[in-house]
Design a protein around this motif. Structure first.
Motif, PDB file in Angstrom:
ATOM      1  N   ASP A 191       0.838  -1.197   0.000  1.00  0.00           N
ATOM      2  CA  ASP A 191       0.000   0.000   0.000  1.00  0.00           C
ATOM      3  C   ASP A 191       0.881   1.259   0.000  1.00  0.00           C
ATOM      4  O   ASP A 191       1.892   1.320   0.704  1.00  0.00           O
ATOM      5  CB  ASP A 191      -0.882  -0.032   1.254  1.00  0.00           C
ATOM      6  N   SER A 192       0.477   2.247  -0.797  1.00  0.00           N
ATOM      7  CA  SER A 192       1.329   3.418  -1.005  1.00  0.00           C
ATOM      8  C   SER A 192       1.651   4.165   0.292  1.00  0.00           C
ATOM      9  O   SER A 192       2.785   4.602   0.504  1.00  0.00           O
ATOM     10  CB  SER A 192       0.654   4.360  -2.001  1.00  0.00           C
ATOM     11  N   GLY A 204      -4.237  14.465  -5.279  1.00  0.00           N
ATOM     12  CA  GLY A 204      -3.359  13.325  -5.570  1.00  0.00           C
ATOM     13  C   GLY A 204      -3.705  12.741  -6.925  1.00  0.00           C
ATOM     14  O   GLY A 204      -3.497  11.558  -7.188  1.00  0.00           O
ATOM     15  N   GLY A 264      -1.439  10.413  -9.140  1.00  0.00           N
ATOM     16  CA  GLY A 264      -0.961   9.124  -8.621  1.00  0.00           C
ATOM     17  C   GLY A 264      -1.739   7.978  -9.257  1.00  0.00           C
ATOM     18  O   GLY A 264      -2.532   8.179 -10.184  1.00  0.00           O
ATOM     19  N   GLY A 320      -5.300   8.171  -8.469  1.00  0.00           N
ATOM     20  CA  GLY A 320      -5.679   9.506  -8.938  1.00  0.00           C
ATOM     21  C   GLY A 320      -6.009   9.537 -10.422  1.00  0.00           C
ATOM     22  O   GLY A 320      -7.024  10.111 -10.827  1.00  0.00           O
ATOM     23  N   ARG A 334      -0.964  19.708   2.212  1.00  0.00           N
ATOM     24  CA  ARG A 334      -0.844  19.969   3.657  1.00  0.00           C
ATOM     25  C   ARG A 334      -1.037  21.459   3.947  1.00  0.00           C
ATOM     26  O   ARG A 334      -0.955  21.892   5.090  1.00  0.00           O
ATOM     27  CB  ARG A 334       0.516  19.483   4.164  1.00  0.00           C
ATOM     28  N   ILE A 369      -4.323  10.749  -1.733  1.00  0.00           N
ATOM     29  CA  ILE A 369      -2.936  11.112  -1.401  1.00  0.00           C
ATOM     30  C   ILE A 369      -2.358  10.040  -0.464  1.00  0.00           C
ATOM     31  O   ILE A 369      -3.086   9.357   0.242  1.00  0.00           O
ATOM     32  CB  ILE A 369      -2.920  12.525  -0.765  1.00  0.00           C
ATOM     33  N   ALA A 388      -3.888   7.368   4.723  1.00  0.00           N
ATOM     34  CA  ALA A 388      -3.226   8.261   5.672  1.00  0.00           C
ATOM     35  C   ALA A 388      -4.242   9.208   6.314  1.00  0.00           C
ATOM     36  O   ALA A 388      -3.878  10.122   7.051  1.00  0.00           O
ATOM     37  CB  ALA A 388      -2.129   9.047   4.958  1.00  0.00           C
ATOM     38  N   GLY A 409     -13.396   5.565   2.024  1.00  0.00           N
ATOM     39  CA  GLY A 409     -13.252   4.743   0.823  1.00  0.00           C
ATOM     40  C   GLY A 409     -13.045   3.283   1.177  1.00  0.00           C
ATOM     41  O   GLY A 409     -11.990   2.885   1.664  1.00  0.00           O
ATOM     42  N   ASN A 410     -14.079   2.496   0.941  1.00  0.00           N
ATOM     43  CA  ASN A 410     -13.990   1.059   1.150  1.00  0.00           C
ATOM     44  C   ASN A 410     -13.144   0.480   0.017  1.00  0.00           C
ATOM     45  O   ASN A 410     -13.335   0.822  -1.138  1.00  0.00           O
ATOM     46  CB  ASN A 410     -15.435   0.522   1.082  1.00  0.00           C
ATOM     47  N   TYR A 429       4.090   1.132 -14.250  1.00  0.00           N
ATOM     48  CA  TYR A 429       4.015  -0.066 -13.396  1.00  0.00           C
ATOM     49  C   TYR A 429       4.278  -1.371 -14.136  1.00  0.00           C
ATOM     50  O   TYR A 429       4.383  -2.423 -13.511  1.00  0.00           O
ATOM     51  CB  TYR A 429       2.628  -0.164 -12.730  1.00  0.00           C
TER      52      TYR A 429
HETATM   53  P1  NAP Z   1       0.228   6.980  -5.254  1.00  0.00           P
HETATM   54  O1  NAP Z   1       0.234   6.407  -6.622  1.00  0.00           O
HETATM   55  O2  NAP Z   1       1.504   7.015  -4.497  1.00  0.00           O
HETATM   56  O3  NAP Z   1      -0.401   8.437  -5.334  1.00  0.00           O
HETATM   57  C1  NAP Z   1      -0.389   9.335  -4.266  1.00  0.00           C
HETATM   58  C2  NAP Z   1      -0.299  10.713  -4.837  1.00  0.00           C
HETATM   59  O4  NAP Z   1      -0.336  11.685  -3.776  1.00  0.00           O
HETATM   60  C3  NAP Z   1       1.012  10.952  -5.597  1.00  0.00           C
HETATM   61  O5  NAP Z   1       0.741  11.565  -6.817  1.00  0.00           O
HETATM   62  C4  NAP Z   1       1.772  11.872  -4.650  1.00  0.00           C
HETATM   63  O6  NAP Z   1       2.711  12.705  -5.287  1.00  0.00           O
HETATM   64  C5  NAP Z   1       0.631  12.680  -4.079  1.00  0.00           C
HETATM   65  N1  NAP Z   1       1.067  13.450  -2.916  1.00  0.00           N
HETATM   66  C6  NAP Z   1       1.987  13.107  -1.974  1.00  0.00           C
HETATM   67  N2  NAP Z   1       2.121  14.099  -1.079  1.00  0.00           N
HETATM   68  C7  NAP Z   1       1.290  15.093  -1.475  1.00  0.00           C
HETATM   69  C8  NAP Z   1       1.000  16.384  -0.970  1.00  0.00           C
HETATM   70  N3  NAP Z   1       1.590  16.864   0.153  1.00  0.00           N
HETATM   71  N4  NAP Z   1       0.122  17.171  -1.634  1.00  0.00           N
HETATM   72  C9  NAP Z   1      -0.480  16.724  -2.770  1.00  0.00           C
HETATM   73  N5  NAP Z   1      -0.253  15.495  -3.286  1.00  0.00           N
HETATM   74  C10 NAP Z   1       0.632  14.701  -2.645  1.00  0.00           C
HETATM   75  O7  NAP Z   1      -0.798   6.210  -4.311  1.00  0.00           O
HETATM   76  P2  NAP Z   1      -2.034   5.232  -4.674  1.00  0.00           P
HETATM   77  O8  NAP Z   1      -1.535   3.843  -4.817  1.00  0.00           O
HETATM   78  O9  NAP Z   1      -2.851   5.837  -5.727  1.00  0.00           O
HETATM   79  O10 NAP Z   1      -2.811   5.287  -3.293  1.00  0.00           O
HETATM   80  C11 NAP Z   1      -3.434   6.500  -2.886  1.00  0.00           C
HETATM   81  C12 NAP Z   1      -3.942   6.387  -1.466  1.00  0.00           C
HETATM   82  O11 NAP Z   1      -4.960   5.379  -1.433  1.00  0.00           O
HETATM   83  C13 NAP Z   1      -2.873   5.950  -0.475  1.00  0.00           C
HETATM   84  O12 NAP Z   1      -3.073   6.613   0.750  1.00  0.00           O
HETATM   85  C14 NAP Z   1      -3.166   4.465  -0.297  1.00  0.00           C
HETATM   86  O13 NAP Z   1      -2.714   4.043   0.955  1.00  0.00           O
HETATM   87  C15 NAP Z   1      -4.681   4.477  -0.364  1.00  0.00           C
HETATM   88  N6  NAP Z   1      -5.335   3.193  -0.648  1.00  0.00           N
HETATM   89  C16 NAP Z   1      -6.549   3.009  -0.075  1.00  0.00           C
HETATM   90  C17 NAP Z   1      -7.261   1.846  -0.275  1.00  0.00           C
HETATM   91  C18 NAP Z   1      -8.607   1.703   0.365  1.00  0.00           C
HETATM   92  O14 NAP Z   1      -9.062   0.586   0.465  1.00  0.00           O
HETATM   93  N7  NAP Z   1      -9.234   2.777   0.785  1.00  0.00           N
HETATM   94  C19 NAP Z   1      -6.725   0.834  -1.083  1.00  0.00           C
HETATM   95  C20 NAP Z   1      -5.486   1.043  -1.684  1.00  0.00           C
HETATM   96  C21 NAP Z   1      -4.795   2.245  -1.476  1.00  0.00           C
HETATM   97  P3  NAP Z   1       4.283  12.256  -5.305  1.00  0.00           P
HETATM   98  O15 NAP Z   1       4.333  11.131  -6.306  1.00  0.00           O
HETATM   99  O16 NAP Z   1       4.994  13.465  -5.723  1.00  0.00           O
HETATM  100  O17 NAP Z   1       4.624  11.810  -3.914  1.00  0.00           O
END
Ligand code: NAP
Length: 348
Positions: free
Chosen positions: A49-50, A192, A195, A198, A243, A268, A293, A315-316, A344
């Motif tokens: 997980d990110s 975000g 990402g 995103g 932030r 994010i 987070a 978000g489930n 990826y």
């Molecule tokens: P990711 O690809 O790493 O995308 C996160 C994005 O947030 C990146 O573009 C990152 O930019 C950006 N970011 C970081 N710090 C920031 C800031 N201060 N201001 C604005 N943007 C910022 O992550 P992902 O895999 O898509 O996952 C996204 C989130 O979903 C994570 O928190 C992950 O844990 C969560 N998630 C949740 C579930 C659920 O079941 N709810 C399941 C899977 C994942 P940089 O690349 O520059 O750092």
């Protein structure tokens, strides 16, 4: 196979604390032989997980050797890959090696699968870490995992790179849930947005909001931002640190004709971005926190503190049909698939 009482949710493997379900447990038994209601998987890759991967990377100063040791220590200590700081897991890619007679469905040995339940509840034992892919949160391993009878999984499709499928399935809940929330003409803020989840949410929000909608993407990383721009699905792309809520608020209002948006989506991977997600949303609007987070208390008390009357949704990770939905989203947009493949993909 032994005759211990088996639980569909896997509580028969919980060591500590007694009576807990596997996700909440501190420690799982990852040594117990496979049971009748389980499936055993030879694991190739962990998609961490990110939020968890970012925390481990920061704690280890980006040192790959230290990160590998930290991952091994977590799994040795807990019997599962659940980051003790973020509480989150991820999911895995592997090959089915054995299917218990009471495990439902049609999985068979040799099937290439991804798990759709979190690593935070999946018994795992790692023999060796082969590689850490710093840029895509993936860890190649020699490991064994167990799925319980309620553990959902997906067969890796033949028509796409398996690492692309793994990356998309990790966040499969996001775009599928956005689809149910965004209505034609809505203004949508995605924090975000460049990402992994995103870009999926941005493409989906554009489709659902339609030509009268306003899709506003908030990005952080300049290169990712260019990649998102090339998809051509956003009306506005702003660069900001989430932030800093007041800066985000001003930029979003400027991009939405001076009005607050109908909906915001937080994808994010770092803490302290709750208020940037809440402030720009109108009363009666929707705030969707997919980020792991996210702090419940910061969101709830923060919203109260600014008298926000928006509805906040957690978000489930799962929603019905989410895996097919997300894989089909990739199939339906060659540009989106290309972006995923570049970031990826790769059969290493
Ligand atoms: P990711 O690809 O790493 O995308 C996160 C994005 O947030 C990146 O573009 C990152 O930019 C950006 N970011 C970081 N710090 C920031 C800031 N201060 N201001 C604005 N943007 C910022 O992550 P992902 O895999 O898509 O996952 C996204 C989130 O979903 C994570 O928190 C992950 O844990 C969560 N998630 C949740 C579930 C659920 O079941 N709810 C399941 C899977 C994942 P940089 O690349 O520059 O750092």
């Amino acid at each position: 196979m032994s005759n211990i009482p088996l639980c569909p949710y896997g509580s028969h493997r919980v060591i500590d604390p007694a009576g807990a379900l596997p996700q909440a447990a501190r420690k799982l038994d990852n040594h117990m032989p496979m049971q009748r209601n389980e499936m055993r998987i030879a694991v190739e890759t962990l998609n961490v997980d990110s939020a968890s991967f970012t925390q481990i990377k920061e704690a280890c100063g980006g040192d790959e050797g230290k990160m590998a040791q930290m991952i091994l220590d977590i799994v040795a200590e807990r019997g599962k890959m659940q980051n003790p700081v973020t509480g989150s897991g991820g999911m895995l890619l592997g090959t089915v090696s054995e299917v218990g007679p009471d495990f439902p469905g049609d999985a068979k040995p040799g099937d290439r699968v991804a798990t759709l339940v979190s690593l935070s509840l999946t018994p795992l034992s790692i023999r060796r870490i082969r590689a850490i892919h710093m840029d895509r949160d993936q860890v190649d391993v020699e490991a064994t995992a167990i799925l319980f009878e309620t553990g959902i999984w997906a067969r890796i499709p033949d028509d796409m790179d398996r690492k692309v499928a793994l990356a998309a399935l990790d966040v499969a809940g996001a775009a599928a849930q956005v689809h149910g929330m965004v209505k034609p003409g809505d203004s949508v803020l995605i924090l975000g947005a460049s990402g992994k989840s995103g870009v999926l949410c941005s493409v989906q929000a554009r489709r659902d909001a339609g030509p009268q909608g306003n899709v506003i993407a908030l990005c952080y990383d300049p290169q990712e931002m260019e990649e998102l721009k090339a998809l051509g699905v956003c009306d506005h792309i702003i660069r900001a640190d989430a932030r800093k809520p007041l800066d985000v608020y001003r930029q979003v209002l400027a991009a939405n004709g001076g009005r607050k948006v109908d909906l915001s989506i937080n994808v994010i991977n770092v803490p302290d971005t709750e208020m940037a997600t809440i402030l720009p949303v109108r009363d009666g609007g929707i705030i969707y926190f997919f980020s792991m987070a996210t702090s419940f208390s910061k969101a709830a008390l923060g919203a109260e503190g600014v008298a926000s009357d928006a509805t906040m949704i957690i978000g489930n990770g799962y929603t019905k049909g989410h895996a097919d939905f997300t894989l089909n989203l990739l199939r339906s947009s060659p540009e989106l698939y290309q972006l995923f493949n570049k970031r990826y993909g790769g059969e290493d």
